[in-house]
Scaffold this motif. Sequence first.
Motif, PDB file in Angstrom:
ATOM      1  N   TYR A   1      11.810  -4.092  93.318  1.00 16.75           N
ATOM      2  CA  TYR A   1      11.043  -4.552  92.148  1.00 16.75           C
ATOM      3  C   TYR A   1      11.174  -6.065  92.073  1.00 16.75           C
ATOM      4  CZ  TYR A   1      10.324  -5.469  87.104  1.00 16.75           C
ATOM      5  OH  TYR A   1       9.928  -5.970  85.891  1.00 16.75           O
ATOM      6  N   LEU A   2      10.046  -6.770  91.956  1.00 14.80           N
ATOM      7  CA  LEU A   2      10.038  -8.219  91.805  1.00 14.80           C
ATOM      8  C   LEU A   2       9.162  -8.588  90.618  1.00 14.80           C
ATOM      9  CD1 LEU A   2       9.523  -9.612  95.436  1.00 14.80           C
ATOM     10  CD2 LEU A   2      11.628  -9.552  94.124  1.00 14.80           C
ATOM     11  N   ALA A   3       9.648  -9.522  89.794  1.00 11.35           N
ATOM     12  CA  ALA A   3       8.874  -9.979  88.640  1.00 11.35           C
ATOM     13  C   ALA A   3       9.022 -11.486  88.506  1.00 11.35           C
ATOM     14  CB  ALA A   3       9.338  -9.277  87.371  1.00 11.35           C
ATOM     15  N   TYR A   4       8.042 -12.103  87.855  1.00 12.00           N
ATOM     16  CA  TYR A   4       8.111 -13.535  87.593  1.00 12.00           C
ATOM     17  C   TYR A   4       7.107 -13.883  86.498  1.00 12.00           C
ATOM     18  CZ  TYR A   4       4.696 -12.826  91.361  1.00 12.00           C
ATOM     19  OH  TYR A   4       3.699 -12.333  92.154  1.00 12.00           O
ATOM     20  N   ASP A   5       7.312 -15.029  85.886  1.00 13.39           N
ATOM     21  CA  ASP A   5       6.455 -15.506  84.808  1.00 13.39           C
ATOM     22  C   ASP A   5       5.492 -16.542  85.377  1.00 13.39           C
ATOM     23  OD1 ASP A   5       7.950 -13.929  83.012  1.00 13.39           O
ATOM     24  OD2 ASP A   5       9.449 -15.524  82.858  1.00 13.39           O
ATOM     25  N   ARG A   6       4.216 -16.351  85.114  1.00 19.31           N
ATOM     26  CA  ARG A   6       3.179 -17.174  85.753  1.00 19.31           C
ATOM     27  C   ARG A   6       2.332 -17.917  84.727  1.00 19.31           C
ATOM     28  NH1 ARG A   6      -0.380 -15.098  90.736  1.00 19.31           N
ATOM     29  NH2 ARG A   6       1.515 -15.893  91.723  1.00 19.31           N
ATOM     30  N   VAL A   7       2.014 -19.158  85.056  1.00 23.90           N
ATOM     31  CA  VAL A   7       0.986 -19.937  84.371  1.00 23.90           C
ATOM     32  C   VAL A   7      -0.131 -20.162  85.377  1.00 23.90           C
ATOM     33  CG1 VAL A   7       0.405 -22.159  83.325  1.00 23.90           C
ATOM     34  CG2 VAL A   7       2.588 -21.054  82.788  1.00 23.90           C
ATOM     35  N   ALA A   8      -1.367 -19.883  84.981  1.00 29.12           N
ATOM     36  CA  ALA A   8      -2.489 -19.926  85.922  1.00 29.12           C
ATOM     37  C   ALA A   8      -3.566 -20.890  85.439  1.00 29.12           C
ATOM     38  CB  ALA A   8      -3.092 -18.528  86.092  1.00 29.12           C
ATOM     39  N   LEU A   9      -4.071 -21.696  86.376  1.00 29.13           N
ATOM     40  CA  LEU A   9      -5.131 -22.664  86.102  1.00 29.13           C
ATOM     41  C   LEU A   9      -6.301 -22.415  87.046  1.00 29.13           C
ATOM     42  CD1 LEU A   9      -2.923 -25.914  86.057  1.00 29.13           C
ATOM     43  CD2 LEU A   9      -3.461 -24.424  84.114  1.00 29.13           C
ATOM     44  N   LYS A  10      -7.488 -22.844  86.605  1.00 25.12           N
ATOM     45  CA  LYS A  10      -8.665 -22.806  87.481  1.00 25.12           C
ATOM     46  C   LYS A  10      -9.390 -24.146  87.385  1.00 25.12           C
ATOM     47  CE  LYS A  10     -11.694 -20.682  84.007  1.00 25.12           C
ATOM     48  NZ  LYS A  10     -12.565 -19.517  83.695  1.00 25.12           N
ATOM     49  N   GLY A  11     -10.176 -24.459  88.406  1.00 29.85           N
ATOM     50  CA  GLY A  11     -10.853 -25.744  88.453  1.00 29.85           C
ATOM     51  C   GLY A  11     -11.911 -25.891  87.372  1.00 29.85           C
ATOM     52  N   ARG A  12     -12.012 -27.090  86.815  1.00 31.59           N
ATOM     53  CA  ARG A  12     -13.053 -27.353  85.815  1.00 31.59           C
ATOM     54  C   ARG A  12     -14.440 -27.253  86.444  1.00 31.59           C
ATOM     55  NH1 ARG A  12     -11.572 -29.658  80.941  1.00 31.59           N
ATOM     56  NH2 ARG A  12      -9.363 -30.252  80.753  1.00 31.59           N
ATOM     57  N   GLU A  13     -14.584 -27.765  87.664  1.00 31.18           N
ATOM     58  CA  GLU A  13     -15.878 -27.761  88.328  1.00 31.18           C
ATOM     59  C   GLU A  13     -16.033 -26.593  89.295  1.00 31.18           C
ATOM     60  OE1 GLU A  13     -16.474 -31.527  90.154  1.00 31.18           O
ATOM     61  OE2 GLU A  13     -16.535 -32.626  88.236  1.00 31.18           O
ATOM     62  N   ASP A  14     -14.931 -26.131  89.840  1.00 31.96           N
ATOM     63  CA  ASP A  14     -14.965 -25.020  90.799  1.00 31.96           C
ATOM     64  C   ASP A  14     -13.947 -23.968  90.361  1.00 31.96           C
ATOM     65  OD1 ASP A  14     -15.004 -23.278  92.916  1.00 31.96           O
ATOM     66  OD2 ASP A  14     -14.287 -24.703  94.413  1.00 31.96           O
ATOM     67  N   SER A  15     -14.421 -22.905  89.755  1.00 31.25           N
ATOM     68  CA  SER A  15     -13.518 -21.884  89.220  1.00 31.25           C
ATOM     69  C   SER A  15     -12.814 -21.091  90.319  1.00 31.25           C
ATOM     70  CB  SER A  15     -14.285 -20.924  88.305  1.00 31.25           C
ATOM     71  OG  SER A  15     -15.301 -20.242  89.036  1.00 31.25           O
ATOM     72  N   GLU A  16     -13.288 -21.205  91.570  1.00 32.10           N
ATOM     73  CA  GLU A  16     -12.617 -20.500  92.664  1.00 32.10           C
ATOM     74  C   GLU A  16     -11.358 -21.225  93.123  1.00 32.10           C
ATOM     75  OE1 GLU A  16     -14.833 -18.772  95.831  1.00 32.10           O
ATOM     76  OE2 GLU A  16     -16.692 -18.823  94.694  1.00 32.10           O
ATOM     77  N   LEU A  17     -11.210 -22.482  92.727  1.00 31.11           N
ATOM     78  CA  LEU A  17      -9.957 -23.193  92.973  1.00 31.11           C
ATOM     79  C   LEU A  17      -8.965 -22.768  91.906  1.00 31.11           C
ATOM     80  CD1 LEU A  17      -8.159 -25.407  94.265  1.00 31.11           C
ATOM     81  CD2 LEU A  17      -9.228 -27.026  92.664  1.00 31.11           C
ATOM     82  N   ARG A  18      -7.833 -22.205  92.335  1.00 26.19           N
ATOM     83  CA  ARG A  18      -6.819 -21.748  91.394  1.00 26.19           C
ATOM     84  C   ARG A  18      -5.468 -22.335  91.763  1.00 26.19           C
ATOM     85  NH1 ARG A  18      -5.249 -16.773  90.613  1.00 26.19           N
ATOM     86  NH2 ARG A  18      -5.138 -16.990  88.360  1.00 26.19           N
ATOM     87  N   ILE A  19      -4.706 -22.695  90.737  1.00 22.82           N
ATOM     88  CA  ILE A  19      -3.333 -23.145  90.923  1.00 22.82           C
ATOM     89  C   ILE A  19      -2.459 -22.341  89.975  1.00 22.82           C
ATOM     90  CG2 ILE A  19      -1.716 -25.072  90.733  1.00 22.82           C
ATOM     91  CD1 ILE A  19      -3.937 -26.977  91.444  1.00 22.82           C
TER      92      ILE A  19
END
Length: 250
Positions: free
Chosen positions: A143-161
Amino acid sequence: MSTQMVFSRIEKKYLIPADRFEAFRSELDKYMISDEFASYTIRNIYFDTPDYAFIRTSLSKPVYKEKFRLRTYGAPDDVSAPVFAEVKKKYKGVVTKRRCDMTRAEAEALLADTEHYAFPTDSQRWREIAWLFQSRKPQPMVYLAYDRVALKGREDSELRITFDRNLRWRNTDLSFHSADAGAICGNENILMEIKFPLASPLWLAHLLAKYELYPTSFSKYGECYKRYLSHFEGKIIPLDTAKKELAAYA
């Protein structure tokens, strides 16, 4: 959570020192916005063979590798909450994910008896998963877990960080009921993943260079294996024995 069920993309990972994170993160606001869910906890149950053949192969850096996991976003509160059965493959740097959704009750049935679980046959994705279980016979192992914050590009929503913290694991109680788990590593670094379909933008390359951030091959499951599970390497161990010995070792 709305999610793609099939996609291919490039994924690059970086370990950001905690003392550089806030400044780097603030500069991203010019180009990135929070995705629809902003922050959440990801819980995974990784399947493997009793001698950890999947992760040992992955760590050897082959041209092709694959893994199977069950994943939830947030905490499933009832038996109808969604769980994703996911095959993740990587070939020459391109990551392909193929997902099927199931209820938590169905996921628990798979966890309880992988040998006799009746996989659906109404999609190619499910048939691929069924073939993986028939040919490789993986079992729930970690079992693996973690806390994530997710961003997407303002101009290109397919870019994710995404930024992941508080990586934690356990090898007992392989279910989604409990949040208890031990830390895989400290929080001196934040794991960043950059995900894009073809090429990342030039502004991002400049920003990474400014903060001296470089790609790494960090794997959450791989790090857990290297730190806590590798004393089983090269041994074929019955699943029940492996779980008992790992519990004592941890």
